[in-house]
Design a protein around this motif. Structure first.
Motif, PDB file in Angstrom:
ATOM      1  N   LEU A 134       0.830  -1.208   0.000  1.00  0.00           N
ATOM      2  CA  LEU A 134       0.000   0.000   0.000  1.00  0.00           C
ATOM      3  C   LEU A 134       0.862   1.255   0.000  1.00  0.00           C
ATOM      4  O   LEU A 134       0.575   2.232  -0.712  1.00  0.00           O
ATOM      5  CB  LEU A 134      -0.919   0.001   1.227  1.00  0.00           C
ATOM      6  CG  LEU A 134      -2.049  -1.038   1.259  1.00  0.00           C
ATOM      7  CD1 LEU A 134      -2.725  -1.042   2.632  1.00  0.00           C
ATOM      8  CD2 LEU A 134      -3.079  -0.755   0.168  1.00  0.00           C
ATOM      9  N   GLN A 135       1.922   1.238   0.800  1.00  0.00           N
ATOM     10  CA  GLN A 135       2.819   2.393   0.873  1.00  0.00           C
ATOM     11  C   GLN A 135       3.499   2.631  -0.466  1.00  0.00           C
ATOM     12  O   GLN A 135       3.617   3.776  -0.922  1.00  0.00           O
ATOM     13  CB  GLN A 135       3.858   2.162   1.973  1.00  0.00           C
ATOM     14  CG  GLN A 135       3.268   2.217   3.373  1.00  0.00           C
ATOM     15  CD  GLN A 135       4.201   1.676   4.435  1.00  0.00           C
ATOM     16  OE1 GLN A 135       5.014   0.778   4.173  1.00  0.00           O
ATOM     17  NE2 GLN A 135       4.100   2.205   5.646  1.00  0.00           N
ATOM     18  N   ASP A 136       3.918   1.563  -1.113  1.00  0.00           N
ATOM     19  CA  ASP A 136       4.530   1.674  -2.439  1.00  0.00           C
ATOM     20  C   ASP A 136       3.536   2.249  -3.439  1.00  0.00           C
ATOM     21  O   ASP A 136       3.860   3.135  -4.235  1.00  0.00           O
ATOM     22  CB  ASP A 136       5.019   0.294  -2.883  1.00  0.00           C
ATOM     23  CG  ASP A 136       5.709   0.321  -4.236  1.00  0.00           C
ATOM     24  OD1 ASP A 136       6.213   1.388  -4.646  1.00  0.00           O
ATOM     25  OD2 ASP A 136       5.731  -0.730  -4.902  1.00  0.00           O
ATOM     26  N   LYS A 137       2.304   1.756  -3.397  1.00  0.00           N
ATOM     27  CA  LYS A 137       1.246   2.226  -4.301  1.00  0.00           C
ATOM     28  C   LYS A 137       0.982   3.720  -4.110  1.00  0.00           C
ATOM     29  O   LYS A 137       0.662   4.436  -5.065  1.00  0.00           O
ATOM     30  CB  LYS A 137      -0.032   1.422  -4.028  1.00  0.00           C
ATOM     31  CG  LYS A 137      -1.149   1.622  -5.028  1.00  0.00           C
ATOM     32  CD  LYS A 137      -2.312   0.680  -4.716  1.00  0.00           C
ATOM     33  CE  LYS A 137      -3.499   0.914  -5.636  1.00  0.00           C
ATOM     34  NZ  LYS A 137      -4.624  -0.001  -5.311  1.00  0.00           N
ATOM     35  N   ALA A 138       1.127   4.195  -2.862  1.00  0.00           N
ATOM     36  CA  ALA A 138       0.888   5.610  -2.559  1.00  0.00           C
ATOM     37  C   ALA A 138       2.114   6.477  -2.806  1.00  0.00           C
ATOM     38  O   ALA A 138       2.075   7.687  -2.582  1.00  0.00           O
ATOM     39  CB  ALA A 138       0.438   5.758  -1.108  1.00  0.00           C
ATOM     40  N   ASP A 143       8.939   4.477   3.325  1.00  0.00           N
ATOM     41  CA  ASP A 143       8.139   3.754   4.321  1.00  0.00           C
ATOM     42  C   ASP A 143       7.943   2.302   3.904  1.00  0.00           C
ATOM     43  O   ASP A 143       7.986   1.391   4.739  1.00  0.00           O
ATOM     44  CB  ASP A 143       6.775   4.430   4.498  1.00  0.00           C
ATOM     45  CG  ASP A 143       6.873   5.770   5.201  1.00  0.00           C
ATOM     46  OD1 ASP A 143       7.887   5.999   5.894  1.00  0.00           O
ATOM     47  OD2 ASP A 143       5.939   6.582   5.064  1.00  0.00           O
ATOM     48  N   ALA A 144       7.731   2.090   2.604  1.00  0.00           N
ATOM     49  CA  ALA A 144       7.563   0.730   2.092  1.00  0.00           C
ATOM     50  C   ALA A 144       8.830  -0.093   2.309  1.00  0.00           C
ATOM     51  O   ALA A 144       8.775  -1.275   2.682  1.00  0.00           O
ATOM     52  CB  ALA A 144       7.209   0.773   0.607  1.00  0.00           C
ATOM     53  N   VAL A 150      11.398  -4.938   8.066  1.00  0.00           N
ATOM     54  CA  VAL A 150      10.825  -5.639   9.223  1.00  0.00           C
ATOM     55  C   VAL A 150      10.441  -7.065   8.825  1.00  0.00           C
ATOM     56  O   VAL A 150      10.704  -8.024   9.562  1.00  0.00           O
ATOM     57  CB  VAL A 150       9.593  -4.883   9.766  1.00  0.00           C
ATOM     58  CG1 VAL A 150       8.941  -5.673  10.904  1.00  0.00           C
ATOM     59  CG2 VAL A 150       9.980  -3.492  10.252  1.00  0.00           C
ATOM     60  N   VAL A 151       9.832  -7.212   7.638  1.00  0.00           N
ATOM     61  CA  VAL A 151       9.468  -8.540   7.140  1.00  0.00           C
ATOM     62  C   VAL A 151      10.715  -9.401   6.968  1.00  0.00           C
ATOM     63  O   VAL A 151      10.730 -10.580   7.355  1.00  0.00           O
ATOM     64  CB  VAL A 151       8.708  -8.431   5.794  1.00  0.00           C
ATOM     65  CG1 VAL A 151       8.430  -9.819   5.225  1.00  0.00           C
ATOM     66  CG2 VAL A 151       7.403  -7.666   5.977  1.00  0.00           C
ATOM     67  N   GLU A 152      11.754  -8.812   6.404  1.00  0.00           N
ATOM     68  CA  GLU A 152      13.016  -9.542   6.203  1.00  0.00           C
ATOM     69  C   GLU A 152      13.556 -10.055   7.542  1.00  0.00           C
ATOM     70  O   GLU A 152      13.991 -11.209   7.646  1.00  0.00           O
ATOM     71  CB  GLU A 152      14.044  -8.624   5.541  1.00  0.00           C
ATOM     72  CG  GLU A 152      15.399  -9.288   5.306  1.00  0.00           C
ATOM     73  CD  GLU A 152      16.445  -8.313   4.794  1.00  0.00           C
ATOM     74  OE1 GLU A 152      17.426  -8.775   4.194  1.00  0.00           O
ATOM     75  OE2 GLU A 152      16.281  -7.091   5.012  1.00  0.00           O
ATOM     76  N   LYS A 153      13.507  -9.227   8.552  1.00  0.00           N
ATOM     77  CA  LYS A 153      14.005  -9.613   9.873  1.00  0.00           C
ATOM     78  C   LYS A 153      13.199 -10.788  10.435  1.00  0.00           C
ATOM     79  O   LYS A 153      13.769 -11.725  11.002  1.00  0.00           O
ATOM     80  CB  LYS A 153      13.933  -8.415  10.821  1.00  0.00           C
ATOM     81  CG  LYS A 153      14.504  -8.695  12.206  1.00  0.00           C
ATOM     82  CD  LYS A 153      14.431  -7.443  13.070  1.00  0.00           C
ATOM     83  CE  LYS A 153      14.981  -7.743  14.477  1.00  0.00           C
ATOM     84  NZ  LYS A 153      14.899  -6.542  15.343  1.00  0.00           N
ATOM     85  N   VAL A 169      11.756 -11.505  -0.361  1.00  0.00           N
ATOM     86  CA  VAL A 169      11.598 -10.161   0.201  1.00  0.00           C
ATOM     87  C   VAL A 169      12.819  -9.302  -0.107  1.00  0.00           C
ATOM     88  O   VAL A 169      12.703  -8.091  -0.323  1.00  0.00           O
ATOM     89  CB  VAL A 169      11.302 -10.220   1.720  1.00  0.00           C
ATOM     90  CG1 VAL A 169      12.528 -10.525   2.539  1.00  0.00           C
ATOM     91  CG2 VAL A 169      10.681  -8.912   2.193  1.00  0.00           C
ATOM     92  N   LYS A 170      14.009  -9.926  -0.177  1.00  0.00           N
ATOM     93  CA  LYS A 170      15.213  -9.163  -0.533  1.00  0.00           C
ATOM     94  C   LYS A 170      15.131  -8.673  -1.981  1.00  0.00           C
ATOM     95  O   LYS A 170      15.579  -7.573  -2.294  1.00  0.00           O
ATOM     96  CB  LYS A 170      16.464 -10.014  -0.318  1.00  0.00           C
ATOM     97  CG  LYS A 170      16.800 -10.235   1.150  1.00  0.00           C
ATOM     98  CD  LYS A 170      18.098 -10.981   1.330  1.00  0.00           C
ATOM     99  CE  LYS A 170      19.289 -10.096   1.063  1.00  0.00           C
ATOM    100  NZ  LYS A 170      19.433  -9.005   2.061  1.00  0.00           N
ATOM    101  N   ARG A 171      14.528  -9.492  -2.840  1.00  0.00           N
ATOM    102  CA  ARG A 171      14.337  -9.058  -4.229  1.00  0.00           C
ATOM    103  C   ARG A 171      13.393  -7.851  -4.281  1.00  0.00           C
ATOM    104  O   ARG A 171      13.640  -6.881  -5.008  1.00  0.00           O
ATOM    105  CB  ARG A 171      13.772 -10.211  -5.064  1.00  0.00           C
ATOM    106  CG  ARG A 171      13.608  -9.873  -6.538  1.00  0.00           C
ATOM    107  CD  ARG A 171      12.922 -11.014  -7.276  1.00  0.00           C
ATOM    108  NE  ARG A 171      13.770 -12.195  -7.314  1.00  0.00           N
ATOM    109  CZ  ARG A 171      14.748 -12.383  -8.198  1.00  0.00           C
ATOM    110  NH1 ARG A 171      14.996 -11.448  -9.108  1.00  0.00           N
ATOM    111  NH2 ARG A 171      15.454 -13.491  -8.192  1.00  0.00           N
ATOM    112  N   ASN A 172      12.329  -7.900  -3.494  1.00  0.00           N
ATOM    113  CA  ASN A 172      11.394  -6.759  -3.445  1.00  0.00           C
ATOM    114  C   ASN A 172      12.070  -5.512  -2.885  1.00  0.00           C
ATOM    115  O   ASN A 172      11.792  -4.388  -3.327  1.00  0.00           O
ATOM    116  CB  ASN A 172      10.186  -7.118  -2.589  1.00  0.00           C
ATOM    117  CG  ASN A 172       9.284  -8.145  -3.244  1.00  0.00           C
ATOM    118  OD1 ASN A 172       9.341  -8.352  -4.456  1.00  0.00           O
ATOM    119  ND2 ASN A 172       8.456  -8.814  -2.456  1.00  0.00           N
ATOM    120  N   ILE A 173      12.939  -5.704  -1.897  1.00  0.00           N
ATOM    121  CA  ILE A 173      13.694  -4.582  -1.338  1.00  0.00           C
ATOM    122  C   ILE A 173      14.563  -3.943  -2.420  1.00  0.00           C
ATOM    123  O   ILE A 173      14.642  -2.707  -2.543  1.00  0.00           O
ATOM    124  CB  ILE A 173      14.554  -5.042  -0.145  1.00  0.00           C
ATOM    125  CG1 ILE A 173      13.662  -5.320   1.067  1.00  0.00           C
ATOM    126  CG2 ILE A 173      15.616  -3.998   0.210  1.00  0.00           C
ATOM    127  CD1 ILE A 173      14.383  -5.993   2.229  1.00  0.00           C
TER     128      ILE A 173
END
Length: 206
Positions: A134-138, A143-144, A150-153, A169-173
């Protein structure tokens, strides 16, 4: 309701709610379940504003009941998730609704983070992942990124670094780093992804 007869479903729900209020009172916890089902019917009809109004009634009922704060947190957390989902579906005033969806998704993260049974679990990671989307979309890329960290951790703690979930998740980061013109960070993340994929899938993996 499964057959799409929403009008009849709403009529039955309204009767049920009226009886419930007469017998148990307007702020009884059981009313929240009925309001939630009514909201689901409106959502299926794509009447998102009406759906949200029902969920706000649910929120008020849960906020009035503090006898069992742990149960309250779980119920209201699920309500916030549904509110965010409804707002994200709405096609009216998209940016404003998106920002409001982020607010409710963040409240859901806070609610579930405070519950021991959800702390550092995949369920919580999934909620935070949705927040990041959602943050990315906005356009809130920083923030995203913070949410994905946090998810990665959580995934590292649950599965170790060499795991498909951590790798994803690292790829998304790395992609979010590219969006924010942090090319060196993106490259470092992708190099780590390459090493992880080699360890996970072997040298010949595509």
């Amino acid at each position: 309701m499964e057959a799409g007869n929403y009008k009849d479903a709403l009529s039955l729900l309204e009767k049920s709610l009226k009886m419930n209020i007469e017998v148990l009172g307007g702020d009884h916890m059981s009313n929240a379940a009925i309001f939630t089902v009514v909201s689901n019917v409106y959502t299926k009809q794509k009447e998102y504003e009406k759906a949200l109004m029902q969920l706000k009634k649910v929120e008020q009922i849960y906020l009035q009941h503090s006898n069992d704060p742990l149960l309250q947190s779980e119920h209201i957390g699920n309500t916030y998730l549904e509110m965010a989902r409804v707002l994200n579906k709405s096609k009216d005033d998209v940016q404003s609704n998106l920002l409001e969806a982020i607010e409710y998704q963040s409240k859901a993260v806070e609610a579930f983070s405070g519950l021991e049974k959800y702390a550092d679990t995949d369920y919580l990671a999934g909620i935070i992942m949705q927040l990041s989307e959602l943050q990315d979309k906005a356009g809130q890329v920083e923030d995203a990124l913070e949410s994905l960290r946090v998810v990665e951790k959580i995934y590292k703690n649950n599965y170790s670094e060499v795991h498909a979930k951590t790798c994803k998740v690292k790829r998304n980061i790395s992609l979010l780093c590219l969006k924010s013109d942090r090319n060196d960070d993106a490259l470092n993340e992708l190099r780590e992804v390459e090493d992880l994929e080699r360890a996970l899938y072997g040298e010949s993996s595509t």
